[in-house]
Design a protein around this motif. Sequence first.
Motif, PDB file in Angstrom:
ATOM      1  N   LYS A 172      -5.628  -4.083   3.117  1.00 16.56           N
ATOM      2  CA  LYS A 172      -6.111  -5.310   2.475  1.00 16.56           C
ATOM      3  C   LYS A 172      -5.687  -5.347   1.002  1.00 16.56           C
ATOM      4  CE  LYS A 172      -8.599  -9.073   2.322  1.00 16.56           C
ATOM      5  NZ  LYS A 172      -8.125 -10.309   2.903  1.00 16.56           N
ATOM      6  N   ALA A 173      -5.775  -4.224   0.305  1.00 15.94           N
ATOM      7  CA  ALA A 173      -5.359  -4.164  -1.104  1.00 15.94           C
ATOM      8  C   ALA A 173      -3.868  -4.465  -1.241  1.00 15.94           C
ATOM      9  CB  ALA A 173      -5.693  -2.798  -1.697  1.00 15.94           C
ATOM     10  N   LEU A 174      -3.049  -3.922  -0.354  1.00 15.79           N
ATOM     11  CA  LEU A 174      -1.611  -4.189  -0.388  1.00 15.79           C
ATOM     12  C   LEU A 174      -1.324  -5.653  -0.082  1.00 15.79           C
ATOM     13  CD1 LEU A 174      -0.310  -0.965   1.398  1.00 15.79           C
ATOM     14  CD2 LEU A 174      -0.096  -1.531  -1.032  1.00 15.79           C
ATOM     15  N   THR A 175      -2.070  -6.219   0.849  1.00 14.96           N
ATOM     16  CA  THR A 175      -1.919  -7.636   1.181  1.00 14.96           C
ATOM     17  C   THR A 175      -2.261  -8.504  -0.027  1.00 14.96           C
ATOM     18  OG1 THR A 175      -2.417  -7.204   3.499  1.00 14.96           O
ATOM     19  CG2 THR A 175      -2.704  -9.474   2.736  1.00 14.96           C
ATOM     20  N   MET A 176      -3.321  -8.159  -0.724  1.00 12.97           N
ATOM     21  CA  MET A 176      -3.731  -8.924  -1.906  1.00 12.97           C
ATOM     22  C   MET A 176      -2.698  -8.821  -3.032  1.00 12.97           C
ATOM     23  SD  MET A 176      -7.826  -8.093  -1.790  1.00 12.97           S
ATOM     24  CE  MET A 176      -8.066  -8.525  -3.487  1.00 12.97           C
ATOM     25  N   ALA A 177      -1.994  -7.697  -3.118  1.00 10.36           N
ATOM     26  CA  ALA A 177      -0.985  -7.501  -4.165  1.00 10.36           C
ATOM     27  C   ALA A 177       0.333  -8.190  -3.849  1.00 10.36           C
ATOM     28  CB  ALA A 177      -0.745  -6.005  -4.374  1.00 10.36           C
ATOM     29  N   THR A 178       0.510  -8.599  -2.604  1.00  7.99           N
ATOM     30  CA  THR A 178       1.764  -9.219  -2.165  1.00  7.99           C
ATOM     31  C   THR A 178       1.696 -10.732  -2.346  1.00  7.99           C
ATOM     32  OG1 THR A 178       2.020  -7.465  -0.514  1.00  7.99           O
ATOM     33  CG2 THR A 178       3.325  -9.461  -0.193  1.00  7.99           C
ATOM     34  N   PRO A 179       2.722 -11.333  -2.944  1.00  3.70           N
ATOM     35  CA  PRO A 179       2.728 -12.793  -3.085  1.00  3.70           C
ATOM     36  C   PRO A 179       2.576 -13.489  -1.734  1.00  3.70           C
ATOM     37  CG  PRO A 179       4.509 -11.818  -4.366  1.00  3.70           C
ATOM     38  CD  PRO A 179       3.922 -10.718  -3.527  1.00  3.70           C
ATOM     39  N   LYS A 180       1.940 -14.622  -1.737  1.00  7.38           N
ATOM     40  CA  LYS A 180       1.641 -15.362  -0.496  1.00  7.38           C
ATOM     41  C   LYS A 180       2.899 -15.768   0.271  1.00  7.38           C
ATOM     42  CE  LYS A 180      -2.825 -15.434  -1.085  1.00  7.38           C
ATOM     43  NZ  LYS A 180      -3.419 -14.184  -0.725  1.00  7.38           N
ATOM     44  N   SER A 213      10.433 -10.483   3.093  1.00  5.11           N
ATOM     45  CA  SER A 213       9.517  -9.568   3.778  1.00  5.11           C
ATOM     46  C   SER A 213       9.512  -8.207   3.089  1.00  5.11           C
ATOM     47  CB  SER A 213       9.937  -9.352   5.234  1.00  5.11           C
ATOM     48  OG  SER A 213       9.973 -10.555   5.940  1.00  5.11           O
ATOM     49  N   ILE A 214       8.345  -7.583   3.102  1.00  2.00           N
ATOM     50  CA  ILE A 214       8.199  -6.202   2.637  1.00  2.00           C
ATOM     51  C   ILE A 214       7.673  -5.388   3.802  1.00  2.00           C
ATOM     52  CG2 ILE A 214       6.962  -4.620   1.115  1.00  2.00           C
ATOM     53  CD1 ILE A 214       6.752  -6.896  -0.928  1.00  2.00           C
ATOM     54  N   LEU A 215       8.335  -4.278   4.064  1.00  2.00           N
ATOM     55  CA  LEU A 215       7.871  -3.324   5.064  1.00  2.00           C
ATOM     56  C   LEU A 215       7.375  -2.096   4.321  1.00  2.00           C
ATOM     57  CD1 LEU A 215       7.501  -2.134   7.915  1.00  2.00           C
ATOM     58  CD2 LEU A 215       9.932  -1.476   7.831  1.00  2.00           C
ATOM     59  N   VAL A 216       6.075  -1.862   4.356  1.00  2.00           N
ATOM     60  CA  VAL A 216       5.492  -0.659   3.767  1.00  2.00           C
ATOM     61  C   VAL A 216       5.412   0.382   4.870  1.00  2.00           C
ATOM     62  CG1 VAL A 216       3.391   0.361   2.815  1.00  2.00           C
ATOM     63  CG2 VAL A 216       4.192  -1.852   1.967  1.00  2.00           C
ATOM     64  N   ILE A 217       5.997   1.547   4.607  1.00  3.03           N
ATOM     65  CA  ILE A 217       5.970   2.647   5.566  1.00  3.03           C
ATOM     66  C   ILE A 217       5.078   3.736   4.983  1.00  3.03           C
ATOM     67  CG2 ILE A 217       7.326   4.386   6.773  1.00  3.03           C
ATOM     68  CD1 ILE A 217       9.741   2.468   6.497  1.00  3.03           C
ATOM     69  N   ILE A 226       5.555 -14.042   0.690  1.00  2.00           N
ATOM     70  CA  ILE A 226       6.246 -12.850   1.184  1.00  2.00           C
ATOM     71  C   ILE A 226       5.460 -12.287   2.367  1.00  2.00           C
ATOM     72  CG2 ILE A 226       7.020 -10.503   0.616  1.00  2.00           C
ATOM     73  CD1 ILE A 226       8.526 -12.658  -0.934  1.00  2.00           C
ATOM     74  N   LYS A 227       6.165 -12.029   3.454  1.00  7.07           N
ATOM     75  CA  LYS A 227       5.530 -11.420   4.626  1.00  7.07           C
ATOM     76  C   LYS A 227       5.393  -9.921   4.383  1.00  7.07           C
ATOM     77  CE  LYS A 227       6.304 -10.602   9.544  1.00  7.07           C
ATOM     78  NZ  LYS A 227       7.228 -10.814  10.680  1.00  7.07           N
ATOM     79  N   LEU A 228       4.205  -9.375   4.587  1.00  5.52           N
ATOM     80  CA  LEU A 228       3.958  -7.943   4.438  1.00  5.52           C
ATOM     81  C   LEU A 228       3.678  -7.340   5.805  1.00  5.52           C
ATOM     82  CD1 LEU A 228       3.412  -5.435   2.617  1.00  5.52           C
ATOM     83  CD2 LEU A 228       0.995  -6.129   2.667  1.00  5.52           C
ATOM     84  N   VAL A 229       4.401  -6.270   6.121  1.00  5.49           N
ATOM     85  CA  VAL A 229       4.181  -5.518   7.351  1.00  5.49           C
ATOM     86  C   VAL A 229       3.955  -4.068   6.944  1.00  5.49           C
ATOM     87  CG1 VAL A 229       5.183  -4.787   9.552  1.00  5.49           C
ATOM     88  CG2 VAL A 229       5.669  -7.080   8.660  1.00  5.49           C
ATOM     89  N   ILE A 230       2.907  -3.470   7.482  1.00  9.10           N
ATOM     90  CA  ILE A 230       2.576  -2.078   7.175  1.00  9.10           C
ATOM     91  C   ILE A 230       2.673  -1.283   8.467  1.00  9.10           C
ATOM     92  CG2 ILE A 230       0.825  -0.507   6.274  1.00  9.10           C
ATOM     93  CD1 ILE A 230      -0.354  -2.999   4.772  1.00  9.10           C
ATOM     94  N   LYS A 231       3.497  -0.234   8.444  1.00 13.78           N
ATOM     95  CA  LYS A 231       3.724   0.588   9.636  1.00 13.78           C
ATOM     96  C   LYS A 231       3.580   2.069   9.288  1.00 13.78           C
ATOM     97  CE  LYS A 231       5.496  -2.521  12.635  1.00 13.78           C
ATOM     98  NZ  LYS A 231       4.993  -2.744  13.969  1.00 13.78           N
ATOM     99  N   SER A 232       3.206   2.848  10.280  1.00 16.70           N
ATOM    100  CA  SER A 232       3.255   4.299  10.133  1.00 16.70           C
ATOM    101  C   SER A 232       4.718   4.718  10.120  1.00 16.70           C
ATOM    102  CB  SER A 232       2.529   4.972  11.303  1.00 16.70           C
ATOM    103  OG  SER A 232       3.255   4.763  12.503  1.00 16.70           O
ATOM    104  N   VAL A 233       4.975   5.934   9.696  1.00 12.92           N
ATOM    105  CA  VAL A 233       6.355   6.435   9.675  1.00 12.92           C
ATOM    106  C   VAL A 233       6.931   6.408  11.085  1.00 12.92           C
ATOM    107  CG1 VAL A 233       7.826   8.427   9.179  1.00 12.92           C
ATOM    108  CG2 VAL A 233       5.952   7.853   7.620  1.00 12.92           C
ATOM    109  N   GLU A 234       6.162   6.845  12.055  1.00 20.35           N
ATOM    110  CA  GLU A 234       6.649   6.880  13.440  1.00 20.35           C
ATOM    111  C   GLU A 234       6.969   5.475  13.961  1.00 20.35           C
ATOM    112  OE1 GLU A 234       8.212   8.629  16.594  1.00 20.35           O
ATOM    113  OE2 GLU A 234       7.427   9.757  14.891  1.00 20.35           O
ATOM    114  N   ASP A 235       6.086   4.519  13.708  1.00 18.10           N
ATOM    115  CA  ASP A 235       6.310   3.149  14.182  1.00 18.10           C
ATOM    116  C   ASP A 235       7.472   2.470  13.453  1.00 18.10           C
ATOM    117  OD1 ASP A 235       4.251   3.386  15.994  1.00 18.10           O
ATOM    118  OD2 ASP A 235       2.784   2.329  14.754  1.00 18.10           O
ATOM    119  N   ALA A 236       7.680   2.827  12.209  1.00 20.89           N
ATOM    120  CA  ALA A 236       8.749   2.197  11.419  1.00 20.89           C
ATOM    121  C   ALA A 236      10.140   2.589  11.901  1.00 20.89           C
ATOM    122  CB  ALA A 236       8.596   2.558   9.947  1.00 20.89           C
ATOM    123  N   LYS A 237      10.264   3.742  12.527  1.00 18.72           N
ATOM    124  CA  LYS A 237      11.575   4.210  12.984  1.00 18.72           C
ATOM    125  C   LYS A 237      12.263   3.209  13.906  1.00 18.72           C
ATOM    126  CE  LYS A 237      10.497   9.149  12.973  1.00 18.72           C
ATOM    127  NZ  LYS A 237      10.371  10.315  13.889  1.00 18.72           N
TER     128      LYS A 237
END
Length: 150
Positions: A42-50, A26-30, A52-63
Amino acid sequence: MFLRIDDRLVHGQVVTAWIKQLNVKSILVIDDLAAGNPIISKALTMATPKNIKLVIKSVEDAKSCLCDFEEKDLLIITKAPVNAKKVIQENLCYEWKMNVGNMGMDAGRKKYAQTVYLDEENYAAIKELEAIENIDIFMQTVPGQTVTKF
């Protein structure tokens, strides 16, 4: 917990080198901008291998979301040390490895390594984090390259 500072977020070095080296699932993008912009997401999702789970969070939500992941399976990526500091300070129960890999040249930034240029605010964030016992901070562009300390 492995956290990489990289102003490009998910890109070739991350996909070809770091994912393999760390054996992550998994990759967590903050990143506030990416979390709020479907085109960037969508661009980050396309760059991530199939596989690998990609999760994108705001800084506040990632805490508060780190407990949702298996530590050994996770790569966290954010653009700047100030963002990393906010998340780490809310999650001091982990042993942290903070890899400062890439912050490009920009006005008001000083060079610390070939691919690391920091302004005063981000340098101060690193220095504050260095004072915390369970955080190892280092500069390294790709695995196998020499590790440099601040």
